[in-house]
Design a protein around this motif. Structure first.
Motif, PDB file in Angstrom:
ATOM      1  N   TYR A 190       0.835  -1.217   0.000  1.00  0.00           N
ATOM      2  CA  TYR A 190       0.000   0.000   0.000  1.00  0.00           C
ATOM      3  C   TYR A 190       0.861   1.254   0.000  1.00  0.00           C
ATOM      4  CZ  TYR A 190      -3.107   3.625   1.762  1.00  0.00           C
ATOM      5  OH  TYR A 190      -3.781   4.809   1.964  1.00  0.00           O
ATOM      6  N   SER A 191       1.896   1.205   0.796  1.00  0.00           N
ATOM      7  CA  SER A 191       2.802   2.348   0.858  1.00  0.00           C
ATOM      8  C   SER A 191       3.496   2.565  -0.483  1.00  0.00           C
ATOM      9  CB  SER A 191       3.838   2.128   1.964  1.00  0.00           C
ATOM     10  OG  SER A 191       4.750   3.184   2.011  1.00  0.00           O
ATOM     11  N   SER A 192       3.875   1.483  -1.110  1.00  0.00           N
ATOM     12  CA  SER A 192       4.557   1.586  -2.396  1.00  0.00           C
ATOM     13  C   SER A 192       3.619   2.163  -3.468  1.00  0.00           C
ATOM     14  CB  SER A 192       5.055   0.218  -2.823  1.00  0.00           C
ATOM     15  OG  SER A 192       5.601   0.271  -4.101  1.00  0.00           O
ATOM     16  N   TYR A 193       2.432   1.630  -3.493  1.00  0.00           N
ATOM     17  CA  TYR A 193       1.452   2.126  -4.487  1.00  0.00           C
ATOM     18  C   TYR A 193       1.050   3.572  -4.207  1.00  0.00           C
ATOM     19  CZ  TYR A 193       0.754  -2.367  -6.826  1.00  0.00           C
ATOM     20  OH  TYR A 193       0.934  -3.517  -7.545  1.00  0.00           O
ATOM     21  N   LEU A 194       0.989   3.923  -2.966  1.00  0.00           N
ATOM     22  CA  LEU A 194       0.639   5.294  -2.617  1.00  0.00           C
ATOM     23  C   LEU A 194       1.713   6.261  -3.105  1.00  0.00           C
ATOM     24  CD1 LEU A 194      -1.262   7.231  -1.191  1.00  0.00           C
ATOM     25  CD2 LEU A 194       0.010   6.797   0.938  1.00  0.00           C
ATOM     26  N   GLN A 195       2.942   5.907  -2.892  1.00  0.00           N
ATOM     27  CA  GLN A 195       4.027   6.759  -3.382  1.00  0.00           C
ATOM     28  C   GLN A 195       4.004   6.866  -4.918  1.00  0.00           C
ATOM     29  OE1 GLN A 195       7.650   5.173  -1.803  1.00  0.00           O
ATOM     30  NE2 GLN A 195       7.182   5.758   0.335  1.00  0.00           N
ATOM     31  N   LYS A 196       3.786   5.729  -5.538  1.00  0.00           N
ATOM     32  CA  LYS A 196       3.733   5.723  -7.017  1.00  0.00           C
ATOM     33  C   LYS A 196       2.588   6.583  -7.518  1.00  0.00           C
ATOM     34  CE  LYS A 196       3.366   2.585 -10.945  1.00  0.00           C
ATOM     35  NZ  LYS A 196       3.185   1.168 -11.377  1.00  0.00           N
ATOM     36  N   PHE A 197       1.422   6.485  -6.889  1.00  0.00           N
ATOM     37  CA  PHE A 197       0.263   7.274  -7.328  1.00  0.00           C
ATOM     38  C   PHE A 197       0.509   8.763  -7.138  1.00  0.00           C
ATOM     39  CE2 PHE A 197      -3.686   9.482  -6.291  1.00  0.00           C
ATOM     40  CZ  PHE A 197      -4.387   9.310  -7.479  1.00  0.00           C
ATOM     41  N   ASN A 198       1.068   9.104  -6.021  1.00  0.00           N
ATOM     42  CA  ASN A 198       1.339  10.515  -5.764  1.00  0.00           C
ATOM     43  C   ASN A 198       2.316  11.073  -6.800  1.00  0.00           C
ATOM     44  OD1 ASN A 198      -0.377  10.705  -3.570  1.00  0.00           O
ATOM     45  ND2 ASN A 198       1.203  10.077  -2.095  1.00  0.00           N
ATOM     46  N   LEU A 199       3.288  10.262  -7.147  1.00  0.00           N
ATOM     47  CA  LEU A 199       4.237  10.702  -8.153  1.00  0.00           C
ATOM     48  C   LEU A 199       3.543  10.879  -9.516  1.00  0.00           C
ATOM     49  CD1 LEU A 199       7.157  11.359  -8.907  1.00  0.00           C
ATOM     50  CD2 LEU A 199       7.504   8.922  -9.361  1.00  0.00           C
TER      51      LEU A 199
END
Length: 588
Positions: A190-199
């Motif tokens: 979730y943390s990884s996907y959240l960072q990717k989405f924000n980027l």
């Protein structure tokens, strides 16, 4: 101001707006196209209008355009034709510089717009995919956390229960650990996907969408500029033809200013002047005296000859005043007062010598003797000018052939000089024929000019109705007369009864007079078939008596014997007058 920063969330509205802009451009193209069609139709209608009123070649209308007013109208028609041409230029330029160019630009604009919005949708799909992955990992993380909490609670419960075996407790503890591990893994995802989405989201709203919207903005601004340039071109194309249209209008104004009423009036005189003198006064006729009327040169009943013995009116002879009107055998009609007859004469159409309407074989005489003197002179002069032009043309051709022959003589390799002899002889013969023809018409012209009053001849025959009593040839004008297009005359039937009544009165009163005496002889140069009433047939070489000279109408009165007399064309006979004349006069 940038659409990328100001309108970052208006993707759909921008898509609608740019489509509306293309629709506006296509609407303007359609407007210009319809304008070009209107210009073409207007030009076509102007040309048809100008053509409709153009004078037809070799027609009477073409002769009417000698007048300055008609020439001004003709200039207007020609200028309107040029005026129509400028509207065709407007149509052609608008089609090539606006319609065609904008149609090509619209296609390019549609492709560019499609490409930009395709990139925008692709970026939207990318961010939506990242969002879905983020949501999925979030839900999985949430689920794993709940499962880990339940597994921990179950382990603590089993561990607190003394009745549960140690193996069951160990199993619950292991299950709780597994759930906690899964929760930790979900948390990491979730943390990884959240960072990717924000980027991705940052790139989308701060890089991709601004760039795409900026390109769309530039595209839209180019479209707006292009419309403005097209509107300006639209006006300039109209402005370009204004000077030429102004020249067309100036030409019409110049033609209007050239209208000369005095000149037109003079042309009317030249077109219709007969060359005759107006009639003189009418002599008083005293009916209280015996019926022997005094004849004067200018009276209604004057003789045709000047200084000749008074004509006698014989009812039985062919020399009477009315030689071609059938005698009315009915009882003598009561005579009308002279004032009544004079009123009828003055209100009737003026009559010119009726023998001008007699035509050989139904065609116009070669010497135009069927025309009044002035009109005959104009026709003869025109014919002489035409013949002189033809002679000059043939002479130029002869000179050209002579020069070519000289070239062949100096340079035999270029051609045979003898080959031009036949052509040179033919041209020389043509020149000789034309010269003889011109001399013939010049003789007729000299004869007419010598007889016109303007040339100083005092004794002239009277024109109009007042000639009807001057000679037998004139008194035959018992038919209705109308001016025909070729200048000849025909007579009206409406006045036949009037003339016949007068003729009958004279016939009944002077029935025993002697025929006119012969004043000379003549020899027929050609055979003439006297088919019209009042004429007489002659054979070539035949000798006859002349009883009345040609008085300018182209006819000579002759007699074969006591019972045969009539008129023949003067050009058909060679006249020999008696000693009263200065030798023989020839009319050929």
């Amino acid at each position: 101001m940038s659409w990328g920063t100001e309108l970052w969330d208006q993707f759909d509205n921008l898509e609608k707006h740019t489509q509306w802009g293309i629709d506006i451009l296509e609407k303007y193209i359609k407007f210009v196209k319809e304008r070009t069609e209107i210009e073409l139709n207007y030009a076509k209608q102007l040309r048809n209008l100008s053509k409709k009123y153009q004078p037809k070649k070799n027609s009477k209308e073409e002769e009417e355009y000698r007048y300055t007013a008609c020439q001004a109208f003709l200039s207007t028609l020609n200028e309107m034709n040029d005026y129509a041409g400028q509207h065709e230029v407007i149509s052609e330029n608008m089609t090539s510089q606006i319609t065609v160019e904008l149609a090509r630009y619209v296609q390019e604009l549609k492709q560019e717009r499609k490409s930009h919005f395709h990139d925008g949708r692709k970026a939207q799909q990318q961010i939506e995919t990242c969002w879905k992955q983020l949501e999925s990992s979030k839900r999985r993380f949430e689920r794993d956390c709940r499962e880990a909490d339940r597994a921990q609670q179950y382990f603590e419960k089993m561990d607190a229960d003394i009745n549960v075996t140690k193996a069951d407790v160990e199993k619950a503890r292991q299950q709780a650990q597994i759930r906690h591990q899964m929760a930790d893994d979900s948390k990491a995802d979730y943390s990884s996907y959240l960072q990717k989405f924000n980027l991705e989201q940052h790139e989308y709203y701060h890089t991709h969408i601004p760039n795409i919207f900026q390109k769309i903005q530039e595209m839209e601004e180019r479209r707006i500029v292009r419309i403005g340039e097209s509107v300006k071109t639209y006006a300039e194309l109209d402005r370009q033809v204004i000077p030429i249209i102004g020249k067309c209008l100036d030409g019409i104004v110049k033609a209007a200013e050239s209208v000369d009423p005095k000149n037109d009036s003079q042309l009317v005189v030249e077109a219709y002047k007969s060359g005759f003198e107006p009639p003189g006064d009418i002599e008083f006729e005293d009916y209280t005296q015996p019926m022997k009327r005094t004849v004067s040169d200018n009276s209604l009943s004057n003789s045709r000859g000047d200084g000749k013995p008074e004509l006698k009116f014989g009812g039985k002879s062919k020399g009477k005043l009315w030689p071609f009107i059938k005698k009315n055998k009915s009882p003598k009609q009561q005579k009308e007062p002279l004032s009544h007859r004079f009123n009828e004469f003055m209100t009737s159409k003026p009559k010119i010598h009726c023998f001008r309407s007699l035509k050989r074989g139904g065609a116009t005489p070669e010497d135009f003797s069927n025309l009044p003197p002035e009109q005959r002179r104009k026709k003869l002069q025109q014919k002489v000018d035409e013949l002189n032009k033809e002679i000059q043309k043939e002479m130029d051709q002869r000179d050209a052939i002579t020069k070519m022959k000289d070239v062949y003589l100096k340079n035999p390799q270029m051609g045979d000089p003898a080959s031009l002899d036949h052509k040179l002889a033919e041209v020389s013969q043509n020149i000789e024929k034309l010269r003889l023809e011109a001399q013939k018409f010049e003789a007729w012209l000299a004869e007419v000019e010598g007889r016109l009053p303007a040339r100083g001849e005092q004794s002239r025959r009277q024109s109009g109705l007042y000639d009807t009593q001057s000679a037998p040839a004139v008194n035959n004008c018992a038919q209705d007369r109308e001016s025909s297009p070729d200048g000849s005359y025909t007579e009206e039937q409406s006045q036949e009864s009037e003339v016949k009544v007068l003729a009958t009165d004279f016939d009944d009163e002077f029935d025993d007079e002697e025929p006119l005496p012969a004043i000379g002889t003549c020899k027929a140069l050609y055979t003439f078939e006297g088919q019209n009433e009042g004429t007489i047939s002659v054979v070539e070489g035949e000798t006859l008596y002349v009883i009345e000279e040609d008085k300018g109408d182209g006819w000579t009165r002759i007699r074969r014997n006591e019972d045969e007399e009539g008129y023949v064309p003067t050009s058909y006979v060679e006249v020999y007058l008696d000693k009263n004349a200065k030798g023989a006069k020839t009319y050929i």
